[in-house]
Every structure is written in structure tokens, then in C-alpha cells.
Design an enzyme around this catalytic site. Sequence first.
Site, PDB file in Angstrom:
ATOM      1  N   TYR A 214       3.321  61.159   3.004  1.00  0.00           N
ATOM      2  CA  TYR A 214       4.374  60.802   2.039  1.00  0.00           C
ATOM      3  C   TYR A 214       4.010  61.292   0.629  1.00  0.00           C
ATOM      4  O   TYR A 214       4.835  61.874  -0.083  1.00  0.00           O
ATOM      5  CB  TYR A 214       4.520  59.286   2.090  1.00  0.00           C
TER       6      TYR A 214
ATOM      7  N   LYS B 251       6.116  63.912  -1.547  1.00  0.00           N
ATOM      8  CA  LYS B 251       6.719  63.440  -2.799  1.00  0.00           C
ATOM      9  C   LYS B 251       6.246  64.251  -4.005  1.00  0.00           C
ATOM     10  O   LYS B 251       7.017  64.494  -4.926  1.00  0.00           O
ATOM     11  CB  LYS B 251       6.424  61.948  -3.004  1.00  0.00           C
TER      12      LYS B 251
HETATM   13  P1  NAI Z   1      15.970  52.657   2.482  1.00  0.00           P
HETATM   14  O1  NAI Z   1      15.270  52.704   3.796  1.00  0.00           O
HETATM   15  O2  NAI Z   1      16.642  51.393   2.085  1.00  0.00           O
HETATM   16  O3  NAI Z   1      17.053  53.811   2.406  1.00  0.00           O
HETATM   17  C1  NAI Z   1      16.784  55.114   2.840  1.00  0.00           C
HETATM   18  C2  NAI Z   1      18.013  55.643   3.530  1.00  0.00           C
HETATM   19  O4  NAI Z   1      17.778  57.007   3.916  1.00  0.00           O
HETATM   20  C3  NAI Z   1      18.354  54.878   4.810  1.00  0.00           C
HETATM   21  O5  NAI Z   1      19.682  54.426   4.779  1.00  0.00           O
HETATM   22  C4  NAI Z   1      18.141  55.898   5.920  1.00  0.00           C
HETATM   23  O6  NAI Z   1      19.023  55.745   7.026  1.00  0.00           O
HETATM   24  C5  NAI Z   1      18.377  57.204   5.192  1.00  0.00           C
HETATM   25  N1  NAI Z   1      17.732  58.335   5.862  1.00  0.00           N
HETATM   26  C6  NAI Z   1      16.498  58.383   6.386  1.00  0.00           C
HETATM   27  N2  NAI Z   1      16.258  59.584   6.934  1.00  0.00           N
HETATM   28  C7  NAI Z   1      17.384  60.319   6.751  1.00  0.00           C
HETATM   29  C8  NAI Z   1      17.744  61.647   7.070  1.00  0.00           C
HETATM   30  N3  NAI Z   1      16.901  62.450   7.723  1.00  0.00           N
HETATM   31  N4  NAI Z   1      18.953  62.087   6.714  1.00  0.00           N
HETATM   32  C9  NAI Z   1      19.845  61.278   6.059  1.00  0.00           C
HETATM   33  N5  NAI Z   1      19.548  59.992   5.746  1.00  0.00           N
HETATM   34  C10 NAI Z   1      18.329  59.528   6.073  1.00  0.00           C
HETATM   35  O7  NAI Z   1      14.881  53.093   1.384  1.00  0.00           O
HETATM   36  P2  NAI Z   1      14.905  53.045  -0.221  1.00  0.00           P
HETATM   37  O8  NAI Z   1      13.819  52.165  -0.650  1.00  0.00           O
HETATM   38  O9  NAI Z   1      16.272  52.829  -0.731  1.00  0.00           O
HETATM   39  O10 NAI Z   1      14.412  54.530  -0.555  1.00  0.00           O
HETATM   40  C11 NAI Z   1      15.232  55.538  -1.101  1.00  0.00           C
HETATM   41  C12 NAI Z   1      14.337  56.655  -1.598  1.00  0.00           C
HETATM   42  O11 NAI Z   1      13.507  56.193  -2.651  1.00  0.00           O
HETATM   43  C13 NAI Z   1      13.406  57.257  -0.555  1.00  0.00           C
HETATM   44  O12 NAI Z   1      13.297  58.650  -0.757  1.00  0.00           O
HETATM   45  C14 NAI Z   1      12.104  56.586  -0.860  1.00  0.00           C
HETATM   46  O13 NAI Z   1      11.000  57.347  -0.399  1.00  0.00           O
HETATM   47  C15 NAI Z   1      12.158  56.517  -2.361  1.00  0.00           C
HETATM   48  N6  NAI Z   1      11.292  55.526  -2.975  1.00  0.00           N
HETATM   49  C16 NAI Z   1      11.599  54.206  -2.874  1.00  0.00           C
HETATM   50  C17 NAI Z   1      10.791  53.270  -3.474  1.00  0.00           C
HETATM   51  C18 NAI Z   1      11.121  51.844  -3.510  1.00  0.00           C
HETATM   52  O14 NAI Z   1      10.423  51.099  -4.204  1.00  0.00           O
HETATM   53  N7  NAI Z   1      12.153  51.399  -2.792  1.00  0.00           N
HETATM   54  C19 NAI Z   1       9.525  53.676  -4.125  1.00  0.00           C
HETATM   55  C20 NAI Z   1       9.340  55.092  -4.242  1.00  0.00           C
HETATM   56  C21 NAI Z   1      10.197  55.967  -3.639  1.00  0.00           C
END
Ligand code: NAI
Length: 308
Positions: free
Chosen positions: A164, A168
Site C-alpha cells: 500500500y 500510495k
Molecule cells: P472505503 O472502503 O470506505 O471506500 C473505498 C471504495 O472503493 C469502496 O466503495 C470500494 O468498493 C471501492 N473500490 C475498491 N476497489 C475498487 C476498484 N477496483 N474499482 C472501483 N472501486 C473500487 O475506503 P475509504 O476509507 O473511503 O478510502 C478511500 C480512499 O482513501 C482509498 O484510496 C484509501 O486508500 C484512501 N485513504 C483512506 C484513509 C482513511 O483514513 N479512510 C487514509 C488514507 C488513505
Amino acid sequence: MSETLRYDGKVAVVTGAGNGLGRAYALLLGSRGAKVVVNDLGGSTHGEGASTNAADKVVEEIKSAGGEAVANYDSVEYGDKIIKTALDAFGRVDIVINNAGILRDVAFHKMTQKDWDLIYTVHLKGTYAVTKAAWETMRKQQFGRVINVASAAGLYGNFGQANYSAAKLGILGLTKTLAREGASKNIKVNCIAPLAGSRMTATVMPQEMVDALRPEFVAPVVAYLSHDSCESSGQVYELGAGWVAELRWQRAKGGFLPFGDASPEAVAKVWEKVTDYDDEPEYPESTQDSFGPVMGNLERYKEASSKL
Ligand code: NAI
């Protein structure tokens, strides 16, 4: 009161918008006039399975609040299909928010090829594929806003997240180069490293913190970076819970090996200077800045050898 920031006439593609942060971005942009493509594969946090439910639900939320949105269920690795949805439905694409993400956390010595490949594919390749598919349209329009999503794990490293972190920080490198390549066409490309409660962070945070760190704290920053009026490009912002700050490189002034002594012992002698950030540190912003001291020292070497 400052002017209300609107997105009327703009088309925004938000990947992974069926949950968490992406949903908050899509709802906010949709509520301020943007036409939104709600992309979501609808799989698990670990990258397994697929479903149309997540994207459909958010499309309904945007529409019932009076906005315009369409769903797309492709994986971000097929960026061209996602952008085609935007072009077919709305005829343009102005804003791309590369937010989709999964986790495959495991210590490096136990990491499988699949853990590595899946994370690379969704995060770095996915960000590339969606942006690449939108790029020509943005160039022709002479307008584009791309928001990529890095992570503190990428900026600083984090145990169990080698796959990851690598993806990133790769996304930050992509951001910085695309900001340069997009500059003459009014395409601004920035990166965020958010902290927010979501089903993803629920795997590592207590529920109380997940509830408190609402994605709605992060969404306004993403919306600001997506707006016509935002001039920033090639930057990375750390943010969460209503706090946001730009991050930059700092470099120690550094140490110079004495002329004629390219030995490890000479390195040991200057090591204190190499790691001293208090004595006139620098803030390089380009490869030119980066190479500056090297080229300067080369000149000094040339001068010194000509006097021999
Ligand atoms: P989440 O799991 O709630 O949402 C991620 C969404 O991406 C999900 O709805 C999932 O179905 C979708 N997804 C996954 N693989 C996919 C693909 N191949 N094609 C299309 N959609 C896909 O996660 P969250 O926390 O909202 O994360 C959003 C972004 O923020 C991610 O890139 C995560 O790595 C990043 N991030 C989040 C942090 C946090 O504190 N929540 C911290 C640092 C980064």
C-alpha cells in the site's frame, strides 16, 4: 461572506464513490451542481467480489437531493470504461477524483504476490488508467482537475503496508509529473493524504474514532481542489477532522567530500552535516533544485583539478 463555490456545467468522476470518502466527495459535488459519475466496483475492503449496490445507492442519494448522477461499476483498472460512462452520459469530463481503494495489510515477509499485485492494480494502475483515459479530453477542453489519493502510510511508511505504501507514494510521483505536464492546458493535479472513519479504517480504529472522523471533514478540501478557482498543482495535503496542511520536501544543506578524497571515511566525517536540518535547510521543488548542489560541486571539482 466569500462567494459560494459551484460546479455547474462540470462533470466529475469519483472512483470508489459507493462508500466512505468517495461517497462524501460525490454527494458534495453533486449538491453544488456537478454532474457526477459514481464509480464503484462494490467489492470488499480486501478487493474481493463485486456488486452494483454501492454505486446505485449513492446515485439515488444525489438524485433525491436534486442532483444529476450516473453509476459505473467497472474496476478502476479499466479506466477507459469509466470515462466512457462520463462522456456518453454528459459529453465531457472535468474533474477526476481517484479515490477507489482496498487494503491487503500483512508484514512484508508474509506478503504474497497477490497481495502486492492487487494493491498495485487498484491504487497505482487504477489511478493511471482513469486519469489516462480522461487526459486527452481535459487537454482539449483546456480544463481539468485531478485529485489523487495518497496516504500517510505512503508518506512515512507503516508496518504491514509495504504494498500500500509503495502504491500510495507512487501516486504522489504520478501527481507531481502530471501537474507539470498539465500546466499549459489548465489541468491541475493534486494529491491528498486523508484520515477519516470508513469501513476501511474500521479494520484498524476503534468505532468511536471511526464515527468522529467523518468523511464530510475531508470532502470540502477535495471540492476546493476541484474548483476552477484553485491554482494549486503538484501538491500533497494532509487532512482530516477539519484540519488541512500542505506538505513539502525539506533537505539538509548537506556535506561535501573533500576534493580528492572519495572514501567512505570522508563520508563518515561529513555525516553530521548530511543529516543536519538546522543549518540553512533547503526546500527543493524541482529536479533542477534537486541537482543544484551536485552541479555546483562538479564545477568546484573542475576548478580544483584545473589548478593541479
Ligand atoms: P472505503 O472502503 O470506505 O471506500 C473505498 C471504495 O472503493 C469502496 O466503495 C470500494 O468498493 C471501492 N473500490 C475498491 N476497489 C475498487 C476498484 N477496483 N474499482 C472501483 N472501486 C473500487 O475506503 P475509504 O476509507 O473511503 O478510502 C478511500 C480512499 O482513501 C482509498 O484510496 C484509501 O486508500 C484512501 N485513504 C483512506 C484513509 C482513511 O483514513 N479512510 C487514509 C488514507 C488513505
